[in-house]
Write a protein that holds these residues in place. Sequence first.
Motif, PDB file in Angstrom:
ATOM      1  N   ASN A  43      60.333  67.528  50.861  1.00 24.75           N
ATOM      2  CA  ASN A  43      61.695  67.222  51.281  1.00 24.75           C
ATOM      3  C   ASN A  43      62.618  68.443  51.310  1.00 24.75           C
ATOM      4  O   ASN A  43      63.837  68.304  51.388  1.00 24.75           O
ATOM      5  N   SER A  44      62.008  69.632  51.283  1.00 25.46           N
ATOM      6  CA  SER A  44      62.807  70.853  51.281  1.00 25.46           C
ATOM      7  C   SER A  44      62.696  71.577  52.627  1.00 25.46           C
ATOM      8  O   SER A  44      61.628  71.656  53.224  1.00 25.46           O
ATOM      9  N   ALA A  45      63.855  72.127  53.072  1.00 23.55           N
ATOM     10  CA  ALA A  45      63.873  72.964  54.268  1.00 23.55           C
ATOM     11  C   ALA A  45      64.112  74.426  53.902  1.00 23.55           C
ATOM     12  O   ALA A  45      64.424  75.247  54.767  1.00 23.55           O
ATOM     13  N   ALA A  46      63.939  74.760  52.623  1.00 25.07           N
ATOM     14  CA  ALA A  46      64.243  76.108  52.140  1.00 25.07           C
ATOM     15  C   ALA A  46      63.260  77.140  52.697  1.00 25.07           C
ATOM     16  O   ALA A  46      62.145  76.817  53.120  1.00 25.07           O
ATOM     17  N   ALA A  47      63.684  78.374  52.657  1.00 25.69           N
ATOM     18  CA  ALA A  47      62.845  79.479  53.123  1.00 25.69           C
ATOM     19  C   ALA A  47      61.708  79.743  52.138  1.00 25.69           C
ATOM     20  O   ALA A  47      61.651  79.161  51.044  1.00 25.69           O
ATOM     21  N   ALA A  48      60.785  80.641  52.538  1.00 24.96           N
ATOM     22  CA  ALA A  48      59.618  80.946  51.716  1.00 24.96           C
ATOM     23  C   ALA A  48      60.031  81.359  50.309  1.00 24.96           C
ATOM     24  O   ALA A  48      60.916  82.203  50.115  1.00 24.96           O
ATOM     25  N   GLY A  49      59.371  80.717  49.315  1.00 26.45           N
ATOM     26  CA  GLY A  49      59.602  81.046  47.910  1.00 26.45           C
ATOM     27  C   GLY A  49      60.895  80.512  47.335  1.00 26.45           C
ATOM     28  O   GLY A  49      61.196  80.774  46.166  1.00 26.45           O
ATOM     29  N   ALA A  50      61.670  79.724  48.132  1.00 25.94           N
ATOM     30  CA  ALA A  50      62.990  79.284  47.653  1.00 25.94           C
ATOM     31  C   ALA A  50      63.104  77.772  47.477  1.00 25.94           C
ATOM     32  O   ALA A  50      64.172  77.273  47.131  1.00 25.94           O
ATOM     33  N   TRP A  51      62.058  77.037  47.700  1.00 24.40           N
ATOM     34  CA  TRP A  51      62.167  75.589  47.664  1.00 24.40           C
ATOM     35  C   TRP A  51      62.123  75.012  46.255  1.00 24.40           C
ATOM     36  O   TRP A  51      62.663  73.916  46.008  1.00 24.40           O
ATOM     37  N   TYR A  52      61.484  75.698  45.313  1.00 24.75           N
ATOM     38  CA  TYR A  52      61.234  75.101  43.995  1.00 24.75           C
ATOM     39  C   TYR A  52      62.435  75.231  43.070  1.00 24.75           C
ATOM     40  O   TYR A  52      63.037  76.289  42.928  1.00 24.75           O
ATOM     41  N   THR A  53      62.756  74.093  42.406  1.00 27.82           N
ATOM     42  CA  THR A  53      63.731  74.042  41.309  1.00 27.82           C
ATOM     43  C   THR A  53      63.169  73.107  40.261  1.00 27.82           C
ATOM     44  O   THR A  53      62.672  72.017  40.592  1.00 27.82           O
ATOM     45  N   ALA A  54      63.211  73.507  38.995  1.00 30.06           N
ATOM     46  CA  ALA A  54      62.663  72.670  37.914  1.00 30.06           C
ATOM     47  C   ALA A  54      63.308  71.292  37.942  1.00 30.06           C
ATOM     48  O   ALA A  54      64.526  71.172  38.014  1.00 30.06           O
ATOM     49  N   GLN A  55      62.483  70.234  37.863  1.00 32.78           N
ATOM     50  CA  GLN A  55      62.962  68.860  37.903  1.00 32.78           C
ATOM     51  C   GLN A  55      63.133  68.253  36.520  1.00 32.78           C
ATOM     52  O   GLN A  55      63.750  67.198  36.374  1.00 32.78           O
ATOM     53  N   HIS A  56      62.568  68.917  35.514  1.00 36.53           N
ATOM     54  CA  HIS A  56      62.777  68.486  34.126  1.00 36.53           C
ATOM     55  C   HIS A  56      62.508  69.704  33.254  1.00 36.53           C
ATOM     56  O   HIS A  56      62.093  70.777  33.720  1.00 36.53           O
ATOM     57  N   SER A  57      62.752  69.576  31.980  1.00 33.64           N
ATOM     58  CA  SER A  57      62.749  70.750  31.087  1.00 33.64           C
ATOM     59  C   SER A  57      61.398  71.439  31.013  1.00 33.64           C
ATOM     60  O   SER A  57      61.322  72.657  30.778  1.00 33.64           O
ATOM     61  N   ALA A  58      60.296  70.709  31.216  1.00 28.73           N
ATOM     62  CA  ALA A  58      58.965  71.307  31.102  1.00 28.73           C
ATOM     63  C   ALA A  58      58.323  71.558  32.462  1.00 28.73           C
ATOM     64  O   ALA A  58      57.163  71.977  32.535  1.00 28.73           O
ATOM     65  N   ASP A  59      59.069  71.355  33.529  1.00 31.10           N
ATOM     66  CA  ASP A  59      58.502  71.464  34.869  1.00 31.10           C
ATOM     67  C   ASP A  59      58.043  72.901  35.160  1.00 31.10           C
ATOM     68  O   ASP A  59      58.592  73.874  34.628  1.00 31.10           O
ATOM     69  N   ALA A  60      57.020  73.014  36.029  1.00 33.87           N
ATOM     70  CA  ALA A  60      56.497  74.334  36.385  1.00 33.87           C
ATOM     71  C   ALA A  60      56.185  74.371  37.874  1.00 33.87           C
ATOM     72  O   ALA A  60      55.838  73.352  38.475  1.00 33.87           O
ATOM     73  N   ALA A  61      56.318  75.532  38.480  1.00 38.04           N
ATOM     74  CA  ALA A  61      56.036  75.703  39.908  1.00 38.04           C
ATOM     75  C   ALA A  61      54.533  75.749  40.146  1.00 38.04           C
ATOM     76  O   ALA A  61      53.755  76.150  39.259  1.00 38.04           O
ATOM     77  N   PRO A  62      54.079  75.388  41.374  1.00 36.40           N
ATOM     78  CA  PRO A  62      52.642  75.403  41.686  1.00 36.40           C
ATOM     79  C   PRO A  62      52.160  76.818  42.041  1.00 36.40           C
ATOM     80  O   PRO A  62      51.751  77.095  43.165  1.00 36.40           O
ATOM     81  N   THR A  63      52.225  77.690  41.041  1.00 33.94           N
ATOM     82  CA  THR A  63      51.725  79.051  41.230  1.00 33.94           C
ATOM     83  C   THR A  63      50.207  79.049  41.109  1.00 33.94           C
ATOM     84  O   THR A  63      49.606  78.065  40.675  1.00 33.94           O
ATOM     85  N   SER A  64      49.591  80.174  41.454  1.00 27.58           N
ATOM     86  CA  SER A  64      48.130  80.250  41.353  1.00 27.58           C
ATOM     87  C   SER A  64      47.650  80.049  39.927  1.00 27.58           C
ATOM     88  O   SER A  64      46.542  79.571  39.686  1.00 27.58           O
ATOM     89  N   GLY A  65      48.512  80.408  38.943  1.00 23.00           N
ATOM     90  CA  GLY A  65      48.128  80.225  37.549  1.00 23.00           C
ATOM     91  C   GLY A  65      48.305  78.810  37.061  1.00 23.00           C
ATOM     92  O   GLY A  65      47.787  78.449  35.994  1.00 23.00           O
ATOM     93  N   ASN A  66      49.042  77.990  37.812  1.00 21.52           N
ATOM     94  CA  ASN A  66      49.323  76.625  37.361  1.00 21.52           C
ATOM     95  C   ASN A  66      48.559  75.557  38.119  1.00 21.52           C
ATOM     96  O   ASN A  66      48.747  74.368  37.894  1.00 21.52           O
TER      97      ASN A  66
END
Length: 569
Positions: free
Chosen positions: A84-107
Amino acid sequence: MAQKLSNLANKSKVKFGTIHGKPIVWLVADKNHAGYPSNSVTLVTNQIIKMLCFDAKESANSNSDRRSYGNNRYIYSNLRQWLNSAAAAGAWYTAQHSADAAPTSGNVWNGYNAYDGLAGFLNAFTADERAALLDSTITVGKSSTDGGGTETCTDKIFTLSCTEVGLSGDHTCGSKLAIFSDNSSRIATVTAECVANSNYNSNPSANAAWYYWLRDAYAGSARIARCVSSDGTLDWYNAYSGCYGLRPACNLSSDLLVSDSTDSDGCYTVIYNQAPTAPSTITVPSEVIGGENITVTWGASTDSDGNLAGYILEKKVDSGTWTQIYKGSARTYSVAVTYGSTSIQFRVKAYDTAGAESAYTTSASRTVINNRAPVISGSDGDLGSFSSAAPTHEYVVTDADGHQVDVVESLDGVAIKSYTVTLGQTNTLSLTSGQWLKLTNGQHTLTIKATDAKDASVVRTLTFTKAVTSVEFVQTVAMTADAMPTKALVNIQGNFPAGCTLQVWICNNGNDASPTWEDITTKALNSQKHFFTNTTKTASDWGVKVKVKLLHGSATETCYIQSIGGNFA
């Protein structure tokens, strides 16, 4: 030309949006689906368009499963946020709760298909495409870790639930979409671009059947999300797995326009045409008479695409339904009002060449007055030219409602006769000799106005031209004299311009059958005495008479006699 999206059959293919630089092909999955926006069509992608995880593992989460395998609560998922995001590359993710993490290669599992650095899914959509997406409230099944049961969220793009694809998961979320009926109907293949953009070490072949995520959590787990397997059956897997596919859905307006025919790929294409604005006004006469015509007018519409085609006018009589009475480019229309109806109302909308329509502009309801005006026979017109006598005109007055009718006859705007007419009887409009004599030469107007007991009226207008070139009159009764009159003084007033001829005569034996007339024109004009030359009579008494004749001749001014006076002895 174009047609509405709702005209397409289920399973029709529609191109909408872009991923991997190519149009996304969607299937019509259902129309006016329960729980989704009214007047909408539900689309689901024809194939699996991308492989990515449901949610990344959350190293700060107190739940060990979510710490190691990701979070299966859809409303907080990386997948939902990215879709549901129209953000540019690398700018769409924002933590949705205190323990949330981005889908990086390490995650994500083995680093497969990390997508934190991508642009949001809607970034490649055009502004028109993003504007066409409807907000849809969806129901999501939760795991027991989050209290079980269901919850809702509102999105433009979403993954389907177990219930919507016709599978029995742990929760009932919505209802089955029309195109899903069995395992075969649920099988989805991957696009070649999906495979080409995946770094999974065991990618399926292009166009091979594959797994795709649903949005429901597996009820007994904090880390497992539901999915459809490659054979169309219900499956599940850890949320952080980046090797599972994405087959999203959305809702678009049923009125969205698409092409009349498919392209070379067998797909319909969306036509982004803006509907015209509603007509600015609609005007209906304040008085509406049953059995008569009224004219309805309306203001202009505008169209940002420059393809305004015309207007559709509808009417509603009494409590009936709206009925189209006009379609075209004009902004005025004459409408017959049904006699006996009690009310009438109008509304108008604009349409363009692509078939898009504006909202309606609606008039106030008008009460119909069921009283027909009287009718005067004949028609308006010119009666002609008259030189010797005044014109007359016969007419008949009728009234379909049988009301009393009063008539006023007027000459040049001044009433000359008023009376209550007998319906159906022949009447004659005429001028008195005095009215005729007072008229100057030239055109004049006669009107007959008939008004019924309910104040409905009609006017007949007639013109005529007075073209009198001469006037002559003689006293009909001689002025009595006791003895033979010997002299007289006559004075005549009027306008006698050059070119006209005036003659005045007098006699002292006016009671004779053949009086002896004596010309006194010059004397009358100059107020001079005249001495009678006649000394005989055949009648028993003497009497004085005056005779006048005025010829218009070549005069260019008005000729008239205003008064004649005098005395005799």
